[in-house]
Design a protein around this motif. Structure first.
Motif, mmCIF file in Angstrom:
data_model
loop_
_atom_site.group_PDB
_atom_site.id
_atom_site.type_symbol
_atom_site.label_atom_id
_atom_site.label_comp_id
_atom_site.label_asym_id
_atom_site.label_seq_id
_atom_site.Cartn_x
_atom_site.Cartn_y
_atom_site.Cartn_z
ATOM 1 N N ALA A 1 12.416 37.196 -19.489
ATOM 2 C CA ALA A 1 11.396 37.262 -18.436
ATOM 3 C C ALA A 1 10.085 37.811 -18.998
ATOM 4 C CB ALA A 1 11.884 38.119 -17.273
ATOM 5 N N ARG A 2 10.160 38.817 -19.837
ATOM 6 C CA ARG A 2 8.936 39.369 -20.446
ATOM 7 C C ARG A 2 8.256 38.345 -21.340
ATOM 8 N NH1 ARG A 2 11.002 45.491 -21.967
ATOM 9 N NH2 ARG A 2 10.793 46.343 -19.871
ATOM 10 N N ALA A 3 9.048 37.558 -22.061
ATOM 11 C CA ALA A 3 8.466 36.494 -22.889
ATOM 12 C C ALA A 3 7.788 35.455 -22.004
ATOM 13 C CB ALA A 3 9.538 35.846 -23.757
ATOM 14 N N GLY A 4 8.409 35.138 -20.884
ATOM 15 C CA GLY A 4 7.790 34.217 -19.927
ATOM 16 C C GLY A 4 6.483 34.767 -19.392
ATOM 17 N N PHE A 5 6.452 36.057 -19.123
ATOM 18 C CA PHE A 5 5.211 36.672 -18.663
ATOM 19 C C PHE A 5 4.151 36.592 -19.759
ATOM 20 C CE2 PHE A 5 2.215 40.133 -18.361
ATOM 21 C CZ PHE A 5 1.690 39.881 -17.108
ATOM 22 N N ALA A 6 4.546 36.804 -21.004
ATOM 23 C CA ALA A 6 3.580 36.729 -22.111
ATOM 24 C C ALA A 6 2.974 35.330 -22.193
ATOM 25 C CB ALA A 6 4.256 37.109 -23.425
ATOM 26 N N ASP A 7 3.784 34.289 -21.938
ATOM 27 C CA ASP A 7 3.253 32.926 -21.915
ATOM 28 C C ASP A 7 2.235 32.774 -20.788
ATOM 29 O OD1 ASP A 7 4.868 32.259 -24.034
ATOM 30 O OD2 ASP A 7 6.385 31.241 -22.816
ATOM 31 N N ASN A 8 2.530 33.360 -19.618
ATOM 32 C CA ASN A 8 1.576 33.358 -18.508
ATOM 33 C C ASN A 8 0.297 34.069 -18.920
ATOM 34 O OD1 ASN A 8 2.343 32.265 -15.824
ATOM 35 N ND2 ASN A 8 4.191 33.462 -16.200
ATOM 36 N N ASP A 9 0.459 35.187 -19.578
ATOM 37 C CA ASP A 9 -0.683 35.999 -19.983
ATOM 38 C C ASP A 9 -1.614 35.219 -20.909
ATOM 39 O OD1 ASP A 9 -1.802 38.507 -19.454
ATOM 40 O OD2 ASP A 9 -1.162 39.285 -21.409
ATOM 41 N N VAL A 10 -1.044 34.438 -21.814
ATOM 42 C CA VAL A 10 -1.855 33.619 -22.725
ATOM 43 C C VAL A 10 -2.689 32.620 -21.923
ATOM 44 C CG1 VAL A 10 -1.711 31.796 -24.481
ATOM 45 C CG2 VAL A 10 -0.358 33.885 -24.735
ATOM 46 N N GLN A 11 -2.071 31.959 -20.951
ATOM 47 C CA GLN A 11 -2.795 30.971 -20.157
ATOM 48 C C GLN A 11 -3.836 31.633 -19.247
ATOM 49 O OE1 GLN A 11 -2.612 27.837 -20.922
ATOM 50 N NE2 GLN A 11 -0.987 28.360 -22.373
ATOM 51 N N LEU A 12 -3.498 32.805 -18.725
ATOM 52 C CA LEU A 12 -4.466 33.529 -17.892
ATOM 53 C C LEU A 12 -5.666 33.971 -18.724
ATOM 54 C CD1 LEU A 12 -1.970 35.643 -15.763
ATOM 55 C CD2 LEU A 12 -3.356 33.701 -14.980
ATOM 56 N N LYS A 13 -5.439 34.363 -19.954
ATOM 57 C CA LYS A 13 -6.531 34.743 -20.866
ATOM 58 C C LYS A 13 -7.398 33.517 -21.159
ATOM 59 C CE LYS A 13 -8.493 37.190 -24.293
ATOM 60 N NZ LYS A 13 -9.906 36.930 -24.174
ATOM 61 N N ARG A 14 -6.741 32.398 -21.414
ATOM 62 C CA ARG A 14 -7.477 31.156 -21.689
ATOM 63 C C ARG A 14 -8.357 30.797 -20.490
ATOM 64 N NH1 ARG A 14 -4.636 25.308 -22.488
ATOM 65 N NH2 ARG A 14 -6.510 24.155 -22.948
ATOM 66 N N ARG A 15 -7.802 30.934 -19.278
ATOM 67 C CA ARG A 15 -8.568 30.639 -18.074
ATOM 68 C C ARG A 15 -9.731 31.613 -17.936
ATOM 69 N NH1 ARG A 15 -5.847 30.834 -12.186
ATOM 70 N NH2 ARG A 15 -5.972 33.068 -12.548
ATOM 71 N N ALA A 16 -9.476 32.885 -18.177
ATOM 72 C CA ALA A 16 -10.533 33.895 -18.067
ATOM 73 C C ALA A 16 -11.655 33.621 -19.065
ATOM 74 C CB ALA A 16 -9.960 35.290 -18.278
ATOM 75 N N ASP A 17 -11.333 33.100 -20.229
ATOM 76 C CA ASP A 17 -12.355 32.775 -21.218
ATOM 77 C C ASP A 17 -13.210 31.585 -20.792
ATOM 78 O OD1 ASP A 17 -11.449 34.868 -22.768
ATOM 79 O OD2 ASP A 17 -10.326 33.607 -24.166
ATOM 80 N N LEU A 18 -12.646 30.680 -19.994
ATOM 81 C CA LEU A 18 -13.398 29.519 -19.527
ATOM 82 C C LEU A 18 -14.337 29.853 -18.365
ATOM 83 C CD1 LEU A 18 -10.646 26.742 -19.516
ATOM 84 C CD2 LEU A 18 -12.673 26.821 -20.977
ATOM 85 N N VAL A 19 -14.003 30.873 -17.614
ATOM 86 C CA VAL A 19 -14.763 31.184 -16.396
ATOM 87 C C VAL A 19 -16.250 31.430 -16.659
ATOM 88 C CG1 VAL A 19 -15.020 32.872 -14.525
ATOM 89 C CG2 VAL A 19 -12.771 31.954 -15.068
ATOM 90 N N PRO A 20 -16.635 32.295 -17.600
ATOM 91 C CA PRO A 20 -18.084 32.517 -17.785
ATOM 92 C C PRO A 20 -18.844 31.237 -18.152
ATOM 93 C CG PRO A 20 -16.820 34.172 -18.970
ATOM 94 C CD PRO A 20 -15.846 33.151 -18.477
ATOM 95 N N GLN A 21 -18.215 30.394 -18.946
ATOM 96 C CA GLN A 21 -18.875 29.143 -19.327
ATOM 97 C C GLN A 21 -19.039 28.230 -18.115
ATOM 98 O OE1 GLN A 21 -16.912 27.325 -22.776
ATOM 99 N NE2 GLN A 21 -16.015 29.333 -23.202
#
Length: 184
Positions: free
Chosen positions: A33-53
């Motif tokens: 489950a923690r590994a699954g959360f880490a995968d979510n975290d990677v995608q959430l970070k990617r999304r957060a990086d796109l937001v300012p642009q």
């Protein structure tokens, strides 16, 4: 040593082995489950990086949409600043950000020149791709959490979980039932 004593030692050894096996299953499920959360975290970070642009691409065309742009920027900051790890409050801020991002993408309907902007189209496509990956990551995480919670609540795992302080993890739920639609 008598036969009864050997039997007691054997029974104690079997109980200890069963306890270790159950404990290891709980650890493996929690780590999955923690590994699954880490995968979510990677995608959430990617999304957060796109937001300012994306906000900057929209800002030039939709200057009077300031409230939405400000809200997206604030939610992004809150999501990035959220404490790391599995947390229901963090999931809530990410859900709110996702909803506002969809509103931002829908602005292209009101601003045809925005729809024609190559940078906006590229960023929109990246955001939709990221949301797709995030959906898969959520599904994996929630499946792992379900398996972990089932073990926590089933016998004899519930006894071992209680003795060692295992706690359930939250599901990553969303209030949004509609897919992001981007028309280019």
């Amino acid at each position: 040593m008598s036969t009864g004593a050997w039997g007691a030692v054997g029974l104690a050894g079997a109980l200890l082995a069963a306890l270790a096996w159950i404990y290891n299953q709980l650890i493996a499920d929690r780590n999955l489950a923690r590994a699954g959360f880490a995968d979510n975290d990677v995608q959430l970070k990617r999304r957060a990086d796109l937001v300012p642009q994306l906000v900057e691409a929209v800002r030039g065309y939709a200057a009077h949409e300031k409230a939405l742009l400000t809200s997206v920027a604030e939610l992004r900051s809150a999501a990035v600043a959220a404490k790391p790890g599995v947390d229901a409050a963090r999931f809530d801020s990410e859900r709110q950000l996702g909803a506002k991002l969809k509103q931002l993408l829908f602005l292209q309907e009101a601003y045809p020149q925005l729809k024609a902007d190559a940078n906006f189209r590229d960023l929109s496509a990246k955001l939709v791709d990221t949301e797709d990956h995030l959906q898969y990551a959520r599904r994996f995480y929630n499946g792992a959490v379900k398996q972990y919670r089932n073990r926590l609540e089933s016998f004899p795992h519930v006894v071992v979980a209680g003795a060692f302080g295992f706690q359930p993890l939250p599901f990553f739920e969303t209030d949004d039932r509609a897919a992001v639609k981007v028309q280019l």
